[in-house]
Design a protein around this motif. Structure first.
Motif, short mmCIF file in Angstrom:
data_model
loop_
_atom_site.label_atom_id
_atom_site.label_comp_id
_atom_site.label_asym_id
_atom_site.label_seq_id
_atom_site.Cartn_x
_atom_site.Cartn_y
_atom_site.Cartn_z
N TYR A 67 36.24 1.77 17.31
CA TYR A 67 36.36 3.21 17.76
C TYR A 67 36.02 3.30 19.09
O TYR A 67 36.57 4.11 19.83
N ARG A 68 35.09 2.72 19.90
CA ARG A 68 34.82 2.79 21.25
C ARG A 68 35.91 2.21 22.20
O ARG A 68 36.38 3.05 23.07
N LYS A 69 36.51 1.12 21.67
CA LYS A 69 37.50 0.41 22.47
C LYS A 69 38.80 1.28 22.35
O LYS A 69 39.50 1.66 23.32
N THR A 70 38.99 2.05 21.40
CA THR A 70 40.52 2.82 20.99
C THR A 70 40.04 4.25 21.85
O THR A 70 41.05 4.38 22.81
N LEU A 71 38.77 4.72 22.23
CA LEU A 71 38.54 5.70 22.99
C LEU A 71 38.64 5.40 24.61
O LEU A 71 39.40 6.05 25.22
N VAL A 72 38.14 4.22 24.95
CA VAL A 72 38.32 3.81 26.27
C VAL A 72 39.92 3.74 26.65
O VAL A 72 40.22 4.07 27.78
N ARG A 73 40.56 3.03 25.80
CA ARG A 73 42.04 2.91 26.12
C ARG A 73 42.73 4.04 26.27
O ARG A 73 43.40 4.49 27.18
N SER A 111 61.00 13.51 28.46
CA SER A 111 59.95 14.40 27.81
C SER A 111 59.73 14.25 26.60
O SER A 111 58.31 13.99 26.19
N LEU A 112 60.67 13.93 25.60
CA LEU A 112 60.39 13.79 24.37
C LEU A 112 59.94 12.16 24.19
O LEU A 112 59.09 12.06 23.09
N MET A 113 60.01 11.77 25.07
CA MET A 113 59.42 10.12 25.05
C MET A 113 57.87 10.22 25.16
O MET A 113 57.17 9.19 24.86
N MET A 114 57.52 11.17 25.85
CA MET A 114 56.11 11.30 26.28
C MET A 114 55.15 11.27 24.95
O MET A 114 54.04 10.77 25.19
N PHE A 115 55.80 11.68 23.86
CA PHE A 115 54.77 11.48 22.71
C PHE A 115 54.48 10.07 22.02
O PHE A 115 53.89 10.03 21.10
N GLY A 116 55.31 9.26 22.60
CA GLY A 116 55.25 7.77 22.16
C GLY A 116 56.23 7.30 21.36
O GLY A 116 57.20 8.04 21.10
N PRO A 117 56.29 6.23 20.87
CA PRO A 117 57.18 5.67 19.81
C PRO A 117 57.19 6.38 18.55
O PRO A 117 56.45 7.21 18.42
N PRO A 118 58.28 6.44 17.80
CA PRO A 118 58.23 6.91 16.26
C PRO A 118 57.14 6.19 15.55
O PRO A 118 56.54 5.31 15.89
N ASP A 119 56.63 7.16 14.76
CA ASP A 119 55.58 6.81 13.78
C ASP A 119 55.35 5.48 13.28
O ASP A 119 54.42 4.74 13.19
N GLU A 120 56.46 4.96 12.70
CA GLU A 120 56.67 3.76 12.19
C GLU A 120 56.50 2.78 13.09
O GLU A 120 56.48 1.45 12.74
N ASP A 121 56.57 2.70 14.53
CA ASP A 121 56.56 1.85 15.52
C ASP A 121 55.25 2.03 16.37
O ASP A 121 54.96 1.45 17.27
N SER A 122 54.41 2.98 15.82
CA SER A 122 53.07 3.35 16.77
C SER A 122 51.99 2.75 16.08
O SER A 122 51.44 2.92 14.85
N PRO A 123 51.45 1.36 16.69
CA PRO A 123 50.66 0.71 16.20
C PRO A 123 49.16 1.32 16.24
O PRO A 123 48.13 0.80 15.36
N ASN A 124 48.99 2.15 16.81
CA ASN A 124 47.32 2.94 16.92
C ASN A 124 47.34 4.04 16.38
O ASN A 124 46.15 4.53 16.00
N SER A 125 48.18 4.68 15.91
CA SER A 125 48.22 6.18 15.52
C SER A 125 47.39 6.41 14.20
O SER A 125 46.47 7.16 14.06
N ALA A 126 47.62 5.70 13.25
CA ALA A 126 47.12 5.62 11.95
C ALA A 126 45.58 5.59 11.97
O ALA A 126 44.86 6.49 11.53
N GLN A 127 45.00 4.71 12.70
CA GLN A 127 43.64 4.38 12.87
C GLN A 127 42.94 5.54 13.76
O GLN A 127 41.94 6.15 13.52
#
Length: 338
Positions: free
Chosen positions: A52-58, A216-232
């Motif tokens: 949790y801490r490392k995710t926040l720092v990142r 600007s649409l890319m600002m939100f990051g990769p699509p959900d299926e390719d986003s490694p950190n979003s779920a956690q």
């Protein structure tokens, strides 16, 4: 935090929680999980899992870096703005962005991160910032479109962060979002003024819209299926919505604004879906997003190079400030002893 803490790869100090007795660790983990489940805040003195801490720092460091690097594209136009009013607006906005960076670096420091270390990681390419700031601003219309698109996307991203589970981050975001909302309105007002101007000015606005829409649409990051950190991150309630949800919200918010402004968004697939009650839109080029994130965007080298130069040339200021603070501390010690 214990003075025996050691540096970690994310630029923060390791907390000594791994030395806890297993039963105590389990108890603390359960308390943390209950706090998150109740939608309550985690504060700096609270125990938290290292992940949790490392995710926040990142995340907070990337956010802070983005604010500081984000001063450059519009800052370039301060001396070239067409009126004193526009210069003053840009001065104020760039100053706000610097303040946002400072709030966020301070929030990262509550997690044990070191601001100097975070800056060095940025200029050495070991930490990232938002891909959007790696695009050029060749005309004054870009200043308005950045305010409308980029700050509008930031609002979609950041308003939910005011309810982030980490207290210092959530509180910092309250003021940041208020100022970003003003920036978005300022950018839109500039474009409205230009659209009431000459044909050349209207063409300049449309050109900037064409160039900034997809980044600007890319600002939100990769699509959900390719986003490694979003779920956690969502499970920990650091963030509240997925990348694709936020991207959809931005599109739905921006389409009626574009119609009012009188510009065309450059997406032939953009249309209202009555069944979904939302807009359908084309898929951004996420290959380009990853290329820019990895350092191969139009302005990556320029942006980081300028940040590196500013950091190096400002070393004497930081040294002088530290020396003055030390001198003041010694003086106060002598006065107290007397």
């Amino acid at each position: 935090m214990s003075s025996s803490a050691s540096p970690s790869p994310d630029g923060a100090a390791e907390r000594p929680q791994e030395r806890l007795h297993p039963q105590e660790h389990t108890h603390l983990q359960e308390h943390f999980d209950r706090t998150i489940a109740k939608d309550q805040r985690i504060e700096p003195r609270d125990w938290m899992p290292e992940g949790y801490r490392k995710t926040l720092v990142r995340q907070i460091a990337q956010h802070a870096h983005s604010e500081i690097i984000g001063m450059q594209p519009e800052g370039d136009w301060i001396t070239r703005a067409p009126s004193l009013r526009r210069k003053a607006i840009l001065f104020a906005k760039v100053q706000d962005e610097a303040g946002h960076g400072l709030y966020l670096y301070s929030a990262a420091e509550t997690l044990g991160a070191d601001r100097q270390d975070l800056t060095e990681r940025l200029i050495e390419g070991r930490q990232k910032y938002s891909s959007i700031f790696n695009y050029p601003t060749p005309t004054f219309a870009d200043v308005g479109v950045i305010g409308w698109f980029v700050d509008g996307a930031a609002i979609c991203n950041q308003v939910p962060l005011c309810r982030s589970s980490y207290g210092p981050y959530a509180r910092a975001m309250v003021r940041v979002c208020k100022e970003e909302s003003f920036h978005q309105r300022q950018g839109y007002e500039l474009l409205m003024t230009m659209m009431r101007g000459t044909e050349e000015q209207r063409a300049m606005v449309q050109d900037a819209v064409d160039r900034w829409w997809w980044p600007s649409l890319m600002m939100f990051g990769p699509p959900d299926e390719d986003s490694p950190n979003s779920a956690q991150s969502m499970a920990w309630r650091i963030k509240r919505h997925s990348n694709d949800e936020l991207r959809q919200k931005f599109v739905d918010m921006t389409v009626p604004q574009a119609e009012k402004l009188g510009v065309t968004l450059p997406d032939p697939e953009l249309r209202w879906n009555e069944e979904r009650g939302q807009h359908d839109f084309g898929r951004p080029d996420f290959t380009e997003l990853m290329r820019v994130i990895k350092g191969d965007g139009p302005c990556n080298a320029e942006r980081v190079g300028r940040r590196r130069t500013a950091h190096e040339e400002g070393a004497w200021v930081r040294e002088a400030a530290a020396a003055h603070a030390a001198k003041q501390a010694r003086r106060e010690e002598k006065e107290h002893a007397a």
